[in-house]
Design an enzyme around this catalytic site. Structure first.
Site, short mmCIF file in Angstrom:
data_model
loop_
_atom_site.label_atom_id
_atom_site.label_comp_id
_atom_site.label_asym_id
_atom_site.label_seq_id
_atom_site.Cartn_x
_atom_site.Cartn_y
_atom_site.Cartn_z
N LYS A 69 0.84 -1.21 0.00
CA LYS A 69 0.00 0.00 0.00
C LYS A 69 0.86 1.24 0.00
O LYS A 69 2.04 1.22 0.40
CB LYS A 69 -0.95 0.02 1.21
CG LYS A 69 -0.26 0.00 2.60
CD LYS A 69 0.15 1.35 3.15
CE LYS A 69 0.87 1.22 4.49
NZ LYS A 69 1.63 2.39 4.89
N ASP B 226 -2.58 -2.10 9.70
CA ASP B 226 -2.75 -2.06 8.24
C ASP B 226 -3.28 -3.38 7.67
O ASP B 226 -3.49 -3.50 6.46
CB ASP B 226 -1.39 -1.80 7.55
CG ASP B 226 -0.84 -0.42 7.87
OD1 ASP B 226 -1.64 0.49 8.16
OD2 ASP B 226 0.39 -0.26 7.80
N ALA C 155 10.25 -3.41 6.01
CA ALA C 155 10.38 -2.18 6.82
C ALA C 155 10.45 -0.95 5.93
O ALA C 155 11.23 -0.03 6.15
CB ALA C 155 11.61 -2.25 7.75
N GLY C 156 9.61 -0.94 4.89
CA GLY C 156 9.68 0.13 3.88
C GLY C 156 8.57 1.15 3.97
O GLY C 156 8.58 2.12 3.22
N GLY C 157 7.58 0.91 4.82
CA GLY C 157 6.42 1.83 4.86
C GLY C 157 5.37 1.46 3.84
O GLY C 157 4.49 2.24 3.50
N GLY D 196 4.39 -4.38 4.08
CA GLY D 196 4.75 -5.73 3.63
C GLY D 196 4.40 -6.80 4.66
O GLY D 196 3.84 -7.84 4.32
O1 C5P Z 1 -0.36 -1.78 14.25
P1 C5P Z 1 1.07 -2.07 13.97
O2 C5P Z 1 1.56 -3.26 14.74
O3 C5P Z 1 1.40 -2.16 12.52
O4 C5P Z 1 1.88 -0.82 14.51
C1 C5P Z 1 3.26 -0.85 14.70
C2 C5P Z 1 3.66 0.28 15.63
O5 C5P Z 1 3.47 1.53 14.97
C3 C5P Z 1 2.85 0.39 16.90
O6 C5P Z 1 3.36 -0.43 17.92
C4 C5P Z 1 2.99 1.88 17.23
O7 C5P Z 1 4.24 2.15 17.81
C5 C5P Z 1 2.99 2.52 15.87
N1 C5P Z 1 1.64 2.97 15.45
C6 C5P Z 1 1.06 4.04 16.08
N2 C5P Z 1 -0.18 4.46 15.70
C7 C5P Z 1 -0.83 3.83 14.70
C8 C5P Z 1 -0.27 2.73 14.04
C9 C5P Z 1 1.00 2.32 14.44
O8 C5P Z 1 1.64 4.65 16.99
N3 C5P Z 1 -2.04 4.26 14.35
#
Ligand code: C5P
Length: 311
Positions: free
Chosen positions: A18, A145, A105-107, A110
């Site tokens: 995405k 995501d 780890a690219g944003g 993945g």
């Molecule tokens: O939800 P996910 O595990 O992908 O998120 C990874 C990390 O990114 C979270 O532990 C948090 O530190 C940060 N995050 C956040 N706010 C979001 C999504 C992610 O702070 N809405």
């Protein structure tokens, strides 16, 4: 003796990467996450996960950046399979083979794509019969995501990103993605940098912008370009300054827009046409700005089962 499940056919699912066309970040919530208002678009770079009934749980990873993906219990595909098994009252073990094309780890979500693909593949192998809503709920437990990776298309994300609703988006958009030549960026680290930068600032609750919705209804890349926005971009650039140079170079080569994808470090470059995307890809690599680029169009479908390979 082989059990019925062990003789079941493996199932392969493809799930897309995405890009966030807009990523507005709100204040940090009590649970540590940030409230978001985002617009996701699924793009044609995919990971594939094959789930095969096996004597024990496990996973293996091949393809792009495979060495930096864990194959232990922290692997997101395996976490997804385990979570679905628990949710549906216990299931026979599976082995997951993950094939990666999405930068790690690219944003570009993945890991979330792998989790979504594993959910759908295991759902098919086990015949759990969960509906879309139930699968999306399990997906949300795994990562913010993951529900979007199941759904695909172009969609608004709210909550911490896990509440997804489709938006009307016309047209096909031509993207060039520039993955980082170095290390990826850790999403929590980028959010922490956002928090430090905004300390003492009254960060408003994020809202989707009407301008982006209207641009998407027009189907014109030239209308979309000026309204693309990412609150995490300054933080990703602060952590990895080379990102800023890639953005500047892409704009110099005639991109309609160039910006950080999600929490970075991948730079998303929007071209006016398919030919324009090819030209940008060539300029970025030939000039030495990028070691590697990936071209893709969006939107594309979310996670889907592939037809069984013919033996
Ligand atoms: O939800 P996910 O595990 O992908 O998120 C990874 C990390 O990114 C979270 O532990 C948090 O530190 C940060 N995050 C956040 N706010 C979001 C999504 C992610 O702070 N809405």
């Amino acid at each position: 003796m082989t059990s019925v499940l062990e003789s079941a056919t493996p199932v392969t699912v493809r799930a897309p990467a995405k890009v966030n066309l807009e990523l507005f970040v709100g204040p940090r919530r009590e649970d540590g996450y940030h409230g978001l208002s985002t617009v996701y678009q699924a793009v044609g770079i995919h990971d594939e996960v094959t789930a095969a009934p096996a004597g024990e749980w496990g996973c293996s990873v091949s393809g792009r950046d495979a060495d930096s993906v864990p194959t232990d219990e922290s692997n997101l595909a395996l976490v997804a399979a385990r979570t679905l098994a628990e949710r549906t009252g216990g299931q026979e073990p599976v082995h997951l083979s993950v094939h990666k094309d999405i930068p790690v780890a690219g944003g570009m979500a993945g890991g979330s794509a792998d989790a979504a693909a594993a959910l759908l593949a295991c759902d098919a192998v086990w015949g759990t019969g969960l509906g879309k809503d139930d699968l999306a709920e399990v997906a949300a437990q795994i990562g913010s995501d993951v529900p979007f990776a199941l759904r695909g298309g172009t969609a608004v994300g709210s909550g911490r990103g896990e509440l997804v609703a489709p938006v009307l988006a016309k047209g096909v958009y031509h993207w060039v993605f520039v993955p980082s030549a170095g290390e990826g960026l850790s999403t929590p680290a980028v959010y922490r940098a956002f928090d430090s930068r905004n300390e003492g600032v009254d960060v408003p609750d994020p809202q989707p912008s009407a301008a982006l919705m209207s641009a998407l209804r027009s189907g014109e890349a030239s209308e979309l370009a000026p309204v693309l926005d990412n609150d995490l971009q300054p933080d990703a650039i602060a952590l990895q300054p080379a990102i800023g140079e890639v953005i500047e170079a892409a704009m110099g080569f005639g991109a309609l827009a160039a910006f950080v994808s999600g929490s970075g470090p991948t730079v998303a470059v929007l071209a006016a046409t398919a030919e324009g995307a090819i030209d940008l890809a060539i300029s970025l690599t030939a000039s030495g700005v990028a070691a590697d680029v990936m071209r893709a169009t969006g939107p594309v479908h979310g996670a889907h089962v592939l037809p069984a390979a013919r033996l």
